[in-house]
Write a protein that holds these residues in place. Structure first.
Motif, mmCIF file in Angstrom:
data_model
loop_
_atom_site.group_PDB
_atom_site.id
_atom_site.type_symbol
_atom_site.label_atom_id
_atom_site.label_comp_id
_atom_site.label_asym_id
_atom_site.label_seq_id
_atom_site.Cartn_x
_atom_site.Cartn_y
_atom_site.Cartn_z
ATOM 1 N N LEU A 53 0.832 -1.206 0.000
ATOM 2 C CA LEU A 53 0.000 0.000 0.000
ATOM 3 C C LEU A 53 0.865 1.254 0.000
ATOM 4 C CD1 LEU A 53 -2.854 -1.044 2.444
ATOM 5 C CD2 LEU A 53 -3.020 -0.680 -0.020
ATOM 6 N N ARG A 54 1.953 1.240 0.775
ATOM 7 C CA ARG A 54 2.866 2.397 0.784
ATOM 8 C C ARG A 54 3.476 2.608 -0.597
ATOM 9 N NH1 ARG A 54 5.214 0.001 5.619
ATOM 10 N NH2 ARG A 54 3.867 0.574 7.311
ATOM 11 N N ASN A 55 3.828 1.494 -1.265
ATOM 12 C CA ASN A 55 4.356 1.595 -2.627
ATOM 13 C C ASN A 55 3.329 2.241 -3.549
ATOM 14 O OD1 ASN A 55 6.963 0.591 -2.430
ATOM 15 N ND2 ASN A 55 6.330 -1.517 -2.761
ATOM 16 N N MET A 56 2.090 1.804 -3.445
ATOM 17 C CA MET A 56 1.033 2.362 -4.286
ATOM 18 C C MET A 56 0.810 3.841 -3.979
ATOM 19 S SD MET A 56 0.205 0.045 -6.356
ATOM 20 C CE MET A 56 -1.197 0.814 -7.104
ATOM 21 N N GLU A 57 0.805 4.187 -2.695
ATOM 22 C CA GLU A 57 0.646 5.593 -2.315
ATOM 23 C C GLU A 57 1.789 6.425 -2.876
ATOM 24 O OE1 GLU A 57 0.433 5.467 1.923
ATOM 25 O OE2 GLU A 57 -1.704 5.002 1.935
ATOM 26 N N PHE A 58 3.000 5.893 -2.809
ATOM 27 C CA PHE A 58 4.151 6.617 -3.328
ATOM 28 C C PHE A 58 4.038 6.796 -4.839
ATOM 29 C CE2 PHE A 58 8.466 6.635 -5.111
ATOM 30 C CZ PHE A 58 8.892 7.843 -4.587
ATOM 31 N N LEU A 59 3.636 5.748 -5.554
ATOM 32 C CA LEU A 59 3.476 5.857 -7.005
ATOM 33 C C LEU A 59 2.401 6.880 -7.363
ATOM 34 C CD1 LEU A 59 3.768 2.151 -8.179
ATOM 35 C CD2 LEU A 59 5.380 4.010 -8.588
ATOM 36 N N LEU A 60 1.308 6.882 -6.617
ATOM 37 C CA LEU A 60 0.260 7.880 -6.855
ATOM 38 C C LEU A 60 0.778 9.285 -6.595
ATOM 39 C CD1 LEU A 60 -2.845 6.059 -5.363
ATOM 40 C CD2 LEU A 60 -2.394 6.568 -7.770
ATOM 41 N N PHE A 61 1.584 9.441 -5.550
ATOM 42 C CA PHE A 61 2.194 10.740 -5.251
ATOM 43 C C PHE A 61 3.078 11.184 -6.415
ATOM 44 C CE2 PHE A 61 5.882 13.053 -3.554
ATOM 45 C CZ PHE A 61 5.239 14.166 -3.034
ATOM 46 N N GLN A 62 3.918 10.261 -6.922
ATOM 47 C CA GLN A 62 4.787 10.591 -8.055
ATOM 48 C C GLN A 62 3.970 10.979 -9.280
ATOM 49 O OE1 GLN A 62 7.333 7.115 -8.512
ATOM 50 N NE2 GLN A 62 9.084 8.327 -7.860
ATOM 51 N N LEU A 63 2.931 10.217 -9.564
ATOM 52 C CA LEU A 63 2.087 10.523 -10.714
ATOM 53 C C LEU A 63 1.415 11.877 -10.559
ATOM 54 C CD1 LEU A 63 0.449 7.057 -11.423
ATOM 55 C CD2 LEU A 63 2.096 8.274 -12.866
ATOM 56 N N ASN A 64 0.954 12.180 -9.364
ATOM 57 C CA ASN A 64 0.328 13.469 -9.097
ATOM 58 C C ASN A 64 1.316 14.614 -9.323
ATOM 59 O OD1 ASN A 64 -1.872 15.064 -8.349
ATOM 60 N ND2 ASN A 64 -1.141 15.186 -6.243
ATOM 61 N N GLU A 65 2.560 14.429 -8.892
ATOM 62 C CA GLU A 65 3.585 15.456 -9.135
ATOM 63 C C GLU A 65 3.812 15.645 -10.629
ATOM 64 O OE1 GLU A 65 7.121 14.305 -7.005
ATOM 65 O OE2 GLU A 65 6.592 15.592 -5.328
ATOM 66 N N ARG A 66 3.874 14.548 -11.367
ATOM 67 C CA ARG A 66 4.096 14.634 -12.818
ATOM 68 C C ARG A 66 2.932 15.312 -13.513
ATOM 69 N NH1 ARG A 66 6.789 8.708 -13.853
ATOM 70 N NH2 ARG A 66 8.751 9.177 -12.801
ATOM 71 N N VAL A 67 1.713 14.994 -13.100
ATOM 72 C CA VAL A 67 0.535 15.639 -13.681
ATOM 73 C C VAL A 67 0.590 17.140 -13.418
ATOM 74 C CG1 VAL A 67 -1.980 15.877 -13.450
ATOM 75 C CG2 VAL A 67 -0.959 13.612 -13.665
ATOM 76 N N GLY A 68 0.988 17.524 -12.209
ATOM 77 C CA GLY A 68 1.113 18.943 -11.883
ATOM 78 C C GLY A 68 2.127 19.646 -12.772
ATOM 79 N N LEU A 69 3.269 19.003 -12.999
ATOM 80 C CA LEU A 69 4.296 19.588 -13.872
ATOM 81 C C LEU A 69 3.803 19.686 -15.308
ATOM 82 C CD1 LEU A 69 7.519 17.835 -12.524
ATOM 83 C CD2 LEU A 69 6.894 20.247 -12.280
ATOM 84 N N LEU A 70 3.112 18.661 -15.766
ATOM 85 C CA LEU A 70 2.559 18.707 -17.118
ATOM 86 C C LEU A 70 1.517 19.804 -17.253
ATOM 87 C CD1 LEU A 70 2.248 14.889 -17.888
ATOM 88 C CD2 LEU A 70 3.822 16.525 -18.966
ATOM 89 N N GLN A 71 0.713 20.003 -16.225
ATOM 90 C CA GLN A 71 -0.296 21.056 -16.244
ATOM 91 C C GLN A 71 0.374 22.431 -16.312
ATOM 92 O OE1 GLN A 71 -3.730 20.651 -16.428
ATOM 93 N NE2 GLN A 71 -3.604 22.811 -16.906
ATOM 94 N N GLN A 72 1.449 22.617 -15.545
ATOM 95 C CA GLN A 72 2.178 23.885 -15.583
ATOM 96 C C GLN A 72 2.756 24.127 -16.974
ATOM 97 O OE1 GLN A 72 5.118 23.457 -12.507
ATOM 98 N NE2 GLN A 72 3.780 24.292 -10.919
ATOM 99 N N THR A 73 3.345 23.095 -17.566
ATOM 100 C CA THR A 73 3.897 23.220 -18.913
ATOM 101 C C THR A 73 2.796 23.553 -19.910
ATOM 102 O OG1 THR A 73 5.628 21.625 -18.370
ATOM 103 C CG2 THR A 73 5.219 22.031 -20.708
ATOM 104 N N ASN A 74 1.683 22.893 -19.790
ATOM 105 C CA ASN A 74 0.543 23.144 -20.658
ATOM 106 C C ASN A 74 0.071 24.596 -20.523
ATOM 107 O OD1 ASN A 74 -1.516 22.460 -22.492
ATOM 108 N ND2 ASN A 74 -2.942 22.042 -20.827
ATOM 109 N N ASP A 75 -0.045 25.089 -19.303
ATOM 110 C CA ASP A 75 -0.466 26.464 -19.075
ATOM 111 C C ASP A 75 0.511 27.467 -19.707
ATOM 112 O OD1 ASP A 75 -2.636 25.479 -17.692
ATOM 113 O OD2 ASP A 75 -1.779 25.873 -15.703
ATOM 114 N N LEU A 76 1.818 27.190 -19.546
ATOM 115 C CA LEU A 76 2.827 28.081 -20.137
ATOM 116 C C LEU A 76 2.739 28.081 -21.666
ATOM 117 C CD1 LEU A 76 5.924 27.330 -17.889
ATOM 118 C CD2 LEU A 76 4.613 29.467 -17.980
#
Length: 124
Positions: A88-111
């Motif tokens: 479960l911790r592994n899954m939570e960590f992967l979700l956290f990583q994916l969420n960070e990547r989505v945030g970065l992609l959203q910022q790039t998209n906005d720019l």
């Protein structure tokens, strides 16, 4: 993600104190680990080796480069089996990583959208 952050996540996932973590590495006090966690020191090769020896379930690729899962799959023996909590911790960590990547992609998209709008305004 810096190695100090990964170490903090590992300590949290193992549910041990910084002092207990340091003692598992053969340290009498937790100062070295505290300094690593706060970015004042980078871990030496020997320290990384001690972590992987003390906690064989830790994925070296994750520890060193932040790649893959925090814990690796070990042979399924009673002593080495990865617990449901660790999975479960592994899954939570992967979700956290994916969420960070989505945030970065959203910022790039906005720019990119902003640059596109500016280019349209210049052309009109």
């Amino acid at each position: 993600m810096e190695i100090g952050n990964r170490l903090q996540q590992l300590i949290d996932a193992l549910d041990v104190s910084v002092l207990e973590f340091a003692r598992q590495l053969g340290e009498k006090r937790g100062e070295k680990v505290y300094h690593i966690l706060h970015g004042r020191l980078k871990p030496r090769y020997e320290t990384l080796q001690k972590i992987l020896q003390a906690y064989p379930q830790v994925n070296a690729d994750w520890l060193l480069r932040g790649e893959g899962l925090m814990f690796r799959t070990l042979p399924q023996t009673p002593l080495a089996a990865i617990t449901l909590d660790e999975r479960l911790r592994n899954m939570e960590f992967l979700l956290f990583q994916l969420n960070e990547r989505v945030g970065l992609l959203q910022q790039t998209n906005d720019l990119l959208r902003q640059e596109l709008e500016e280019m349209k305004d210049k052309m009109c």
